[in-house]
Scaffold this motif. Sequence first.
Motif, PDB file in Angstrom:
ATOM      1  N   MET A   1      48.576   2.186 -32.042  1.00 23.45           N
ATOM      2  CA  MET A   1      48.495   1.574 -30.746  1.00 23.45           C
ATOM      3  C   MET A   1      47.062   1.671 -30.240  1.00 23.45           C
ATOM      4  O   MET A   1      46.408   2.691 -30.376  1.00 23.45           O
ATOM      5  CB  MET A   1      49.434   2.285 -29.765  1.00 23.45           C
ATOM      6  N   LYS A   2      46.558   0.593 -29.662  1.00 23.67           N
ATOM      7  CA  LYS A   2      45.197   0.549 -29.144  1.00 23.67           C
ATOM      8  C   LYS A   2      45.147   1.164 -27.751  1.00 23.67           C
ATOM      9  O   LYS A   2      45.966   0.863 -26.897  1.00 23.67           O
ATOM     10  CB  LYS A   2      44.728  -0.909 -29.088  1.00 23.67           C
ATOM     11  N   ALA A   3      44.136   2.004 -27.522  1.00 22.16           N
ATOM     12  CA  ALA A   3      43.965   2.608 -26.196  1.00 22.16           C
ATOM     13  C   ALA A   3      43.424   1.559 -25.230  1.00 22.16           C
ATOM     14  O   ALA A   3      42.740   0.625 -25.622  1.00 22.16           O
ATOM     15  CB  ALA A   3      42.988   3.778 -26.293  1.00 22.16           C
ATOM     16  N   ALA A   4      43.733   1.718 -23.963  1.00 22.51           N
ATOM     17  CA  ALA A   4      43.243   0.799 -22.937  1.00 22.51           C
ATOM     18  C   ALA A   4      41.725   0.905 -22.846  1.00 22.51           C
ATOM     19  O   ALA A   4      41.158   1.983 -22.983  1.00 22.51           O
ATOM     20  CB  ALA A   4      43.879   1.134 -21.595  1.00 22.51           C
ATOM     21  N   ASP A   5      41.090  -0.232 -22.629  1.00 22.89           N
ATOM     22  CA  ASP A   5      39.633  -0.249 -22.473  1.00 22.89           C
ATOM     23  C   ASP A   5      39.228   0.505 -21.224  1.00 22.89           C
ATOM     24  O   ASP A   5      39.830   0.358 -20.177  1.00 22.89           O
ATOM     25  CB  ASP A   5      39.134  -1.691 -22.335  1.00 22.89           C
ATOM     26  N   SER A   6      38.184   1.297 -21.348  1.00 20.96           N
ATOM     27  CA  SER A   6      37.558   1.877 -20.171  1.00 20.96           C
ATOM     28  C   SER A   6      36.706   0.780 -19.574  1.00 20.96           C
ATOM     29  O   SER A   6      36.261  -0.129 -20.263  1.00 20.96           O
ATOM     30  CB  SER A   6      36.681   3.061 -20.571  1.00 20.96           C
ATOM     31  N   SER A   7      36.465   0.862 -18.276  1.00 16.82           N
ATOM     32  CA  SER A   7      35.716  -0.206 -17.630  1.00 16.82           C
ATOM     33  C   SER A   7      34.455   0.324 -16.971  1.00 16.82           C
ATOM     34  O   SER A   7      34.323   1.511 -16.683  1.00 16.82           O
ATOM     35  CB  SER A   7      36.586  -0.908 -16.590  1.00 16.82           C
ATOM     36  N   VAL A   8      33.523  -0.592 -16.749  1.00 13.46           N
ATOM     37  CA  VAL A   8      32.289  -0.324 -16.032  1.00 13.46           C
ATOM     38  C   VAL A   8      32.212  -1.358 -14.912  1.00 13.46           C
ATOM     39  O   VAL A   8      32.457  -2.545 -15.133  1.00 13.46           O
ATOM     40  CB  VAL A   8      31.060  -0.447 -16.956  1.00 13.46           C
ATOM     41  N   GLU A   9      31.875  -0.895 -13.713  1.00 12.82           N
ATOM     42  CA  GLU A   9      31.716  -1.800 -12.579  1.00 12.82           C
ATOM     43  C   GLU A   9      30.238  -2.149 -12.438  1.00 12.82           C
ATOM     44  O   GLU A   9      29.391  -1.265 -12.359  1.00 12.82           O
ATOM     45  CB  GLU A   9      32.228  -1.141 -11.300  1.00 12.82           C
ATOM     46  N   LEU A  10      29.941  -3.447 -12.434  1.00 13.90           N
ATOM     47  CA  LEU A  10      28.573  -3.921 -12.306  1.00 13.90           C
ATOM     48  C   LEU A  10      28.453  -4.759 -11.037  1.00 13.90           C
ATOM     49  O   LEU A  10      29.426  -5.389 -10.617  1.00 13.90           O
ATOM     50  CB  LEU A  10      28.185  -4.774 -13.518  1.00 13.90           C
ATOM     51  N   GLU A  11      27.256  -4.796 -10.456  1.00  8.91           N
ATOM     52  CA  GLU A  11      27.010  -5.598  -9.264  1.00  8.91           C
ATOM     53  C   GLU A  11      26.373  -6.923  -9.680  1.00  8.91           C
ATOM     54  O   GLU A  11      25.264  -6.955 -10.203  1.00  8.91           O
ATOM     55  CB  GLU A  11      26.088  -4.848  -8.297  1.00  8.91           C
ATOM     56  N   VAL A  12      27.106  -8.004  -9.445  1.00  8.56           N
ATOM     57  CA  VAL A  12      26.616  -9.341  -9.759  1.00  8.56           C
ATOM     58  C   VAL A  12      25.902  -9.891  -8.529  1.00  8.56           C
ATOM     59  O   VAL A  12      26.506 -10.034  -7.468  1.00  8.56           O
ATOM     60  CB  VAL A  12      27.780 -10.283 -10.166  1.00  8.56           C
ATOM     61  N   GLU A  13      24.608 -10.158  -8.682  1.00  9.40           N
ATOM     62  CA  GLU A  13      23.850 -10.729  -7.578  1.00  9.40           C
ATOM     63  C   GLU A  13      24.230 -12.186  -7.355  1.00  9.40           C
ATOM     64  O   GLU A  13      24.294 -12.656  -6.221  1.00  9.40           O
ATOM     65  CB  GLU A  13      22.349 -10.611  -7.865  1.00  9.40           C
ATOM     66  N   ARG A  14      24.487 -12.893  -8.466  1.00  8.46           N
ATOM     67  CA  ARG A  14      24.891 -14.296  -8.372  1.00  8.46           C
ATOM     68  C   ARG A  14      25.546 -14.721  -9.678  1.00  8.46           C
ATOM     69  O   ARG A  14      25.028 -14.436 -10.757  1.00  8.46           O
ATOM     70  CB  ARG A  14      23.674 -15.170  -8.096  1.00  8.46           C
ATOM     71  N   LEU A  15      26.662 -15.402  -9.561  1.00  7.34           N
ATOM     72  CA  LEU A  15      27.312 -16.017 -10.713  1.00  7.34           C
ATOM     73  C   LEU A  15      26.684 -17.400 -10.861  1.00  7.34           C
ATOM     74  O   LEU A  15      26.901 -18.276 -10.029  1.00  7.34           O
ATOM     75  CB  LEU A  15      28.822 -16.112 -10.492  1.00  7.34           C
ATOM     76  N   LYS A  16      25.868 -17.562 -11.881  1.00  3.71           N
ATOM     77  CA  LYS A  16      25.065 -18.773 -12.018  1.00  3.71           C
ATOM     78  C   LYS A  16      25.791 -19.928 -12.700  1.00  3.71           C
ATOM     79  O   LYS A  16      25.543 -21.087 -12.390  1.00  3.71           O
ATOM     80  CB  LYS A  16      23.780 -18.474 -12.780  1.00  3.71           C
ATOM     81  N   ARG A  17      26.645 -19.594 -13.665  1.00  2.21           N
ATOM     82  CA  ARG A  17      27.323 -20.653 -14.415  1.00  2.21           C
ATOM     83  C   ARG A  17      28.640 -20.131 -14.957  1.00  2.21           C
ATOM     84  O   ARG A  17      28.746 -18.959 -15.314  1.00  2.21           O
ATOM     85  CB  ARG A  17      26.429 -21.119 -15.565  1.00  2.21           C
ATOM     86  N   VAL A  18      29.610 -21.024 -15.031  1.00  3.07           N
ATOM     87  CA  VAL A  18      30.922 -20.689 -15.572  1.00  3.07           C
ATOM     88  C   VAL A  18      31.255 -21.706 -16.654  1.00  3.07           C
ATOM     89  O   VAL A  18      31.138 -22.914 -16.436  1.00  3.07           O
ATOM     90  CB  VAL A  18      32.012 -20.735 -14.471  1.00  3.07           C
ATOM     91  N   THR A  19      31.631 -21.218 -17.842  1.00  2.00           N
ATOM     92  CA  THR A  19      32.101 -22.106 -18.910  1.00  2.00           C
ATOM     93  C   THR A  19      33.525 -21.684 -19.267  1.00  2.00           C
ATOM     94  O   THR A  19      34.055 -20.725 -18.702  1.00  2.00           O
ATOM     95  CB  THR A  19      31.202 -22.020 -20.173  1.00  2.00           C
ATOM     96  N   ALA A  20      34.107 -22.359 -20.212  1.00  2.00           N
ATOM     97  CA  ALA A  20      35.472 -22.036 -20.628  1.00  2.00           C
ATOM     98  C   ALA A  20      35.578 -20.625 -21.210  1.00  2.00           C
ATOM     99  O   ALA A  20      36.621 -19.995 -21.123  1.00  2.00           O
ATOM    100  CB  ALA A  20      35.960 -23.054 -21.654  1.00  2.00           C
ATOM    101  N   LYS A  21      34.470 -20.108 -21.766  1.00  2.94           N
ATOM    102  CA  LYS A  21      34.534 -18.825 -22.462  1.00  2.94           C
ATOM    103  C   LYS A  21      33.667 -17.716 -21.883  1.00  2.94           C
ATOM    104  O   LYS A  21      33.787 -16.572 -22.287  1.00  2.94           O
ATOM    105  CB  LYS A  21      34.158 -19.023 -23.924  1.00  2.94           C
ATOM    106  N   ALA A  22      32.765 -18.046 -20.937  1.00  2.00           N
ATOM    107  CA  ALA A  22      31.841 -17.012 -20.469  1.00  2.00           C
ATOM    108  C   ALA A  22      31.344 -17.272 -19.050  1.00  2.00           C
ATOM    109  O   ALA A  22      31.465 -18.383 -18.526  1.00  2.00           O
ATOM    110  CB  ALA A  22      30.646 -16.920 -21.414  1.00  2.00           C
ATOM    111  N   LEU A  23      30.766 -16.210 -18.467  1.00  2.00           N
ATOM    112  CA  LEU A  23      30.165 -16.265 -17.140  1.00  2.00           C
ATOM    113  C   LEU A  23      28.693 -15.892 -17.278  1.00  2.00           C
ATOM    114  O   LEU A  23      28.363 -14.902 -17.928  1.00  2.00           O
ATOM    115  CB  LEU A  23      30.832 -15.249 -16.207  1.00  2.00           C
ATOM    116  N   LEU A  24      27.795 -16.671 -16.671  1.00  3.83           N
ATOM    117  CA  LEU A  24      26.380 -16.329 -16.646  1.00  3.83           C
ATOM    118  C   LEU A  24      26.114 -15.623 -15.322  1.00  3.83           C
ATOM    119  O   LEU A  24      26.152 -16.238 -14.257  1.00  3.83           O
ATOM    120  CB  LEU A  24      25.501 -17.572 -16.776  1.00  3.83           C
TER     121      LEU A  24
END
Length: 70
Positions: A1-24
Motif C-alpha cells: 500500500m502506498k503511503a499518503a503524500d506529504s505536502s508543502v504549502e507554497l505562496e503563489v504570487e500569481r497564477l500566470k497560465r493554466v493548461t489541461a495538465k499544469a499551472l504556471l
Amino acid sequence: MKAADSSVELEVERLKRVTAKALLCEIDGVDFWIPKSVVLAGGQVDAESEEDAAGTILVSEWWAAARGLD
C-alpha cells in the motif's frame, strides 16, 4: 500500500497560465510549471483555479524538494 503524500504549502504570487495538465505559478519571483498531478486539495490555488489567482498552493513534498522549494 502506498503511503499518503506529504505536502508543502507554497505562496503563489500569481497564477500566470493554466493548461489541461499544469499551472504556471510565480513563486518568490520565479516561474514554475506545476503539474496538476502534484497539486493537493486544501490550498487557495488549486487545479481548478483561474489565471491571475494568488494565495497558497499545496503540492507533493517530493516535487517541492526536487526544486528546492521545501
